[in-house]
Write a protein that holds these residues in place. Structure first.
Motif, PDB file in Angstrom:
ATOM      1  N   PHE A  46       0.724  -1.058   0.223  1.00 21.71           N
ATOM      2  CA  PHE A  46       0.131   0.221   0.068  1.00 21.71           C
ATOM      3  C   PHE A  46       1.018   1.220   0.119  1.00 21.71           C
ATOM      4  N   PHE A  47       0.459   2.152  -0.596  1.00 21.94           N
ATOM      5  CA  PHE A  47       1.351   3.574  -0.809  1.00 21.94           C
ATOM      6  C   PHE A  47       0.199   4.842  -0.572  1.00 21.94           C
ATOM      7  N   ARG A  48       1.080   5.731  -0.062  1.00 22.29           N
ATOM      8  CA  ARG A  48       0.418   6.977   0.218  1.00 22.29           C
ATOM      9  C   ARG A  48       0.733   7.839  -0.810  1.00 22.29           C
ATOM     10  N   THR A  49      -0.284   8.561  -1.349  1.00 20.21           N
ATOM     11  CA  THR A  49       0.046   9.494  -2.864  1.00 20.21           C
ATOM     12  C   THR A  49      -0.967  10.712  -2.493  1.00 20.21           C
ATOM     13  N   LEU A 144      -2.680   5.063 -17.882  1.00 18.64           N
ATOM     14  CA  LEU A 144      -1.764   4.600 -16.813  1.00 18.64           C
ATOM     15  C   LEU A 144      -0.351   4.933 -17.033  1.00 18.64           C
ATOM     16  N   HIS A 145      -0.006   5.251 -18.240  1.00 16.52           N
ATOM     17  CA  HIS A 145       1.445   5.386 -18.229  1.00 16.52           C
ATOM     18  C   HIS A 145       2.025   6.989 -17.927  1.00 16.52           C
ATOM     19  N   GLU A 146       0.858   7.811 -17.483  1.00 24.69           N
ATOM     20  CA  GLU A 146       1.079   9.071 -17.006  1.00 24.69           C
ATOM     21  C   GLU A 146       1.021   8.999 -15.463  1.00 24.69           C
ATOM     22  N   ARG A 147       0.582   8.138 -14.701  1.00 20.06           N
ATOM     23  CA  ARG A 147       0.480   8.195 -13.248  1.00 20.06           C
ATOM     24  C   ARG A 147       1.274   7.326 -12.625  1.00 20.06           C
ATOM     25  N   ALA A 148       2.012   7.912 -11.769  1.00 19.21           N
ATOM     26  CA  ALA A 148       3.084   7.236 -10.785  1.00 19.21           C
ATOM     27  C   ALA A 148       2.011   6.578  -9.696  1.00 19.21           C
ATOM     28  N   PHE A 149       0.976   7.025  -9.249  1.00 15.73           N
ATOM     29  CA  PHE A 149       0.225   6.379  -8.390  1.00 15.73           C
ATOM     30  C   PHE A 149      -0.495   4.865  -8.854  1.00 15.73           C
ATOM     31  N   VAL A 150      -0.396   4.902 -10.124  1.00 18.16           N
ATOM     32  CA  VAL A 150      -0.803   3.529 -10.661  1.00 18.16           C
ATOM     33  C   VAL A 150       0.405   2.648 -10.996  1.00 18.16           C
ATOM     34  N   LEU A 151       1.456   3.374 -11.521  1.00 20.29           N
ATOM     35  CA  LEU A 151       2.672   2.494 -11.833  1.00 20.29           C
ATOM     36  C   LEU A 151       3.439   1.952 -10.802  1.00 20.29           C
ATOM     37  N   VAL A 152       3.737   2.761  -9.981  1.00 16.44           N
ATOM     38  CA  VAL A 152       4.385   2.458  -8.830  1.00 16.44           C
ATOM     39  C   VAL A 152       3.961   1.093  -7.933  1.00 16.44           C
ATOM     40  N   SER A 169       6.968  -1.788 -20.872  1.00 24.98           N
ATOM     41  CA  SER A 169       6.868  -2.634 -19.869  1.00 24.98           C
ATOM     42  C   SER A 169       6.070  -1.582 -18.858  1.00 24.98           C
ATOM     43  N   VAL A 170       5.573  -2.103 -17.651  1.00 29.16           N
ATOM     44  CA  VAL A 170       5.122  -1.272 -16.539  1.00 29.16           C
ATOM     45  C   VAL A 170       6.460  -0.604 -15.968  1.00 29.16           C
ATOM     46  N   GLN A 171       7.599  -1.428 -15.842  1.00 30.77           N
ATOM     47  CA  GLN A 171       8.857  -0.763 -15.309  1.00 30.77           C
ATOM     48  C   GLN A 171       9.340   0.346 -16.321  1.00 30.77           C
ATOM     49  N   GLN A 172       9.391   0.066 -17.479  1.00 35.22           N
ATOM     50  CA  GLN A 172       9.693   1.087 -18.418  1.00 35.22           C
ATOM     51  C   GLN A 172       8.804   2.369 -18.533  1.00 35.22           C
ATOM     52  N   MET A 173       7.608   2.299 -18.256  1.00 38.03           N
ATOM     53  CA  MET A 173       6.954   3.396 -18.379  1.00 38.03           C
ATOM     54  C   MET A 173       6.921   4.233 -16.860  1.00 38.03           C
ATOM     55  N   LEU A 174       7.325   3.473 -15.815  1.00 35.22           N
ATOM     56  CA  LEU A 174       7.669   4.037 -14.672  1.00 35.22           C
ATOM     57  C   LEU A 174       8.914   4.965 -14.578  1.00 35.22           C
ATOM     58  N   ASP A 175       9.952   4.073 -15.194  1.00 29.89           N
ATOM     59  CA  ASP A 175      11.066   4.771 -15.360  1.00 29.89           C
ATOM     60  C   ASP A 175      11.069   6.056 -16.283  1.00 29.89           C
ATOM     61  N   ASP A 176      10.124   6.220 -17.182  1.00 33.81           N
ATOM     62  CA  ASP A 176       9.838   7.376 -18.198  1.00 33.81           C
ATOM     63  C   ASP A 176       9.372   8.663 -17.275  1.00 33.81           C
ATOM     64  N   LEU A 177       8.742   8.290 -16.120  1.00 35.77           N
ATOM     65  CA  LEU A 177       8.051   9.262 -15.454  1.00 35.77           C
ATOM     66  C   LEU A 177       9.228   9.970 -14.786  1.00 35.77           C
ATOM     67  N   GLN A 179      11.358  12.094 -11.699  1.00 33.09           N
ATOM     68  CA  GLN A 179      11.490  11.558 -10.419  1.00 33.09           C
ATOM     69  C   GLN A 179      10.723  12.026  -9.549  1.00 33.09           C
ATOM     70  N   ALA A 180      10.341  13.206  -9.421  1.00 33.65           N
ATOM     71  CA  ALA A 180       9.360  13.866  -8.590  1.00 33.65           C
ATOM     72  C   ALA A 180       8.294  13.333  -8.335  1.00 33.65           C
ATOM     73  N   ALA A 181       7.720  12.691  -9.523  1.00 35.74           N
ATOM     74  CA  ALA A 181       6.299  12.072  -9.673  1.00 35.74           C
ATOM     75  C   ALA A 181       6.441  10.691  -8.913  1.00 35.74           C
ATOM     76  N   ARG A 182       7.398  10.142  -9.207  1.00 31.83           N
ATOM     77  CA  ARG A 182       7.797   8.916  -8.389  1.00 31.83           C
ATOM     78  C   ARG A 182       7.902   8.960  -7.065  1.00 31.83           C
ATOM     79  N   ASP A 183       8.514  10.048  -6.428  1.00 33.55           N
ATOM     80  CA  ASP A 183       8.824  10.329  -5.223  1.00 33.55           C
ATOM     81  C   ASP A 183       7.753  10.681  -4.460  1.00 33.55           C
TER      82      ASP A 183
END
Length: 188
Positions: A46-49, A144-152, A169-177, A179-183
């Protein structure tokens, strides 16, 4: 369409339901899904976003799950909506506060209603996205490819799933975002 297939769902919520907080609601949604028949193959942490869009209410708790189902996509969507309603979901404002949101992100490599329809929804401006809702199921989820809260969370359970249109892949789409969005997506 082949039945008995894998589907990816994104889960989230930021409002209580009775005495249940968002984390407990997500856990209860998984129990109810299992009771309805799908095999739950994996569940992310579970994640907080932050609320999306920014300022749309309290922070969300988000997760993802991989299900194995013997249903058509529309039947899966109906099942998800039934579980949402049982846990207090009210569809008042698009992208607003909610007790529970269960999004059907993908079913295998299916593109629905077809590639042209998918591309039309993927190409909407942010303003049009917020004001318009599709009248039919769009798969994979067009944002989905734009949203860190989905991809993480998806990266926890299906990092190698490949988007059938984008070829990433999910991991590639996440890596494309950025860093601030992933954080912004913090594990609980």
């Amino acid at each position: 369409m082949t039945l008995d297939q894998q589907c990816l769902i994104a889960m989230g919520g930021n409002l209580p339901f009775g005495t249940l907080g968002p984390e407990e609601i997500l856990a209860e949604a998984l129990v109810r899904l299992r009771e309805e028949g799908p095999e739950i193959q994996a569940v992310s942490r579970f994640f907080r976003t932050p609320a999306f869009p920014a300022g749309a209410g309290p922070d969300f708790v988000n997760a993802a799950a991989v299900l194995r189902v013997a249903l058509e996509p529309e039947a899966v969507l109906t099942l998800l909506h039934r579980v949402e309603a049982a846990l207090g979901r009210k569809r008042v404002t698009r992208w607003g506060e909610r007790t529970l949101d269960l999004d059907l992100i993908a079913m295998g490599a299916h593109v629905l209603p077809d590639r042209t329809g998918f591309e039309a929804w993927r190409g909407l401006t942010p303003e049009a996205q917020q004001s318009r809702a599709p009248d039919r199921l769009i798969l994979p989820h067009p944002r989905l490819h734009e949203r860190a809260f989905v991809l993480v969370p998806l990266a926890d359970v299906a990092p190698d799933w490949v988007h059938p249109v984008l070829g990433r892949s999910v991991q590639q789409m996440l890596d494309d975002l950025p860093q601030a969005a992933r954080d912004e997506v913090e594990a609980l």
